[in-house]
Write an enzyme that holds these catalytic residues in place. Sequence first.
Site, PDB file in Angstrom:
ATOM      1  CE  LYS A  83      -4.499  -0.462   2.036  1.00 46.07           C
ATOM      2  NZ  LYS A  83      -5.256  -0.210   3.262  1.00 46.07           N
TER       3      LYS A  83
HETATM    4  C1  E4P Z   1      -8.576  -0.257   3.334  1.00 46.71           C
HETATM    5  O1  E4P Z   1      -7.730  -0.425   2.473  1.00 46.71           O
HETATM    6  C2  E4P Z   1      -8.665   0.994   4.110  1.00 46.71           C
HETATM    7  O2  E4P Z   1      -7.489   1.233   4.814  1.00 46.71           O
HETATM    8  C3  E4P Z   1      -9.855   0.950   5.037  1.00 46.71           C
HETATM    9  O3  E4P Z   1     -10.984   0.493   4.301  1.00 46.71           O
HETATM   10  C4  E4P Z   1     -10.129   2.279   5.699  1.00 46.71           C
HETATM   11  O4  E4P Z   1     -11.342   2.202   6.400  1.00 46.71           O
HETATM   12  P1  E4P Z   1     -11.797   3.294   7.475  1.00 46.71           P
HETATM   13  O5  E4P Z   1     -12.120   4.560   6.751  1.00 46.71           O
HETATM   14  O6  E4P Z   1     -13.021   2.694   8.113  1.00 46.71           O
HETATM   15  O7  E4P Z   1     -10.660   3.456   8.437  1.00 46.71           O
END
Ligand code: E4P
Length: 215
Positions: A83
């Site tokens: 990521k």
């Molecule tokens: C996934 O890749 C993201 O980091 C995640 O869905 C973020 O979710 P949130 O906005 O509930 O923290």
Amino acid sequence: MKFFLDTAIVEDIKNAVQLGMCDGVTTNPTLIMKSGRDHMEVIKEISSIVDGPISVEGNGMTADEMIKEGKEFSTWGKNIVVKVPMTEEGLKAVRVLEKEGIKTNVTLVFSPSQALLAAKAGASYVSPFVGRLDDISHDGMFLVDEIKQIYSNYGYKTEIIVASIRHPLHVVEAAKAGADIATIPAKVLSLMWNHPLTDKGIQKFLEDSKKNEKH
Ligand code: E4P
């Protein structure tokens, strides 16, 4: 449509795998913290349970730091995706990592211009955060529609992961928008199969079937 689990809780992942609902996993530093586990140890375990892509996020801010971290993460399992935050440095890191055969997921995407740049940089995945947009009174799913349109106009291969999902309707809307993937918290996945009319129907059929036994 592919379902990823948005969690680092191994038990939840095992359950989703058993259901056939886990085509991959996404994690972030907050989800790792919630798991209470060591980062590398938990990612290695998840990677041994799930065949699909496992997104792993570090805390590098410069391209060099992100590339170094990404190379390290890629040794943690056969299916690791790195990521990378949607920044100028992140875009540089995406180009280098993808050229070296390491898949990337551009995260914290909140606008169509950011998604266009991610695709042009060659990212394997882009993650628009719909829930966080909804939280500030923007239509998160409209962003997914825009990205889908832009990517189809030019045939970009970058897959759209609808992230920051808060409820089952987000998943349904992501499917209607033609998103490649929804990354779903375990709680939201369990809400998807619940329906009070199903429970009521089962109860009624059970009662009637007991009555049939008396004949
Ligand atoms: C996934 O890749 C993201 O980091 C995640 O869905 C973020 O979710 P949130 O906005 O509930 O923290």
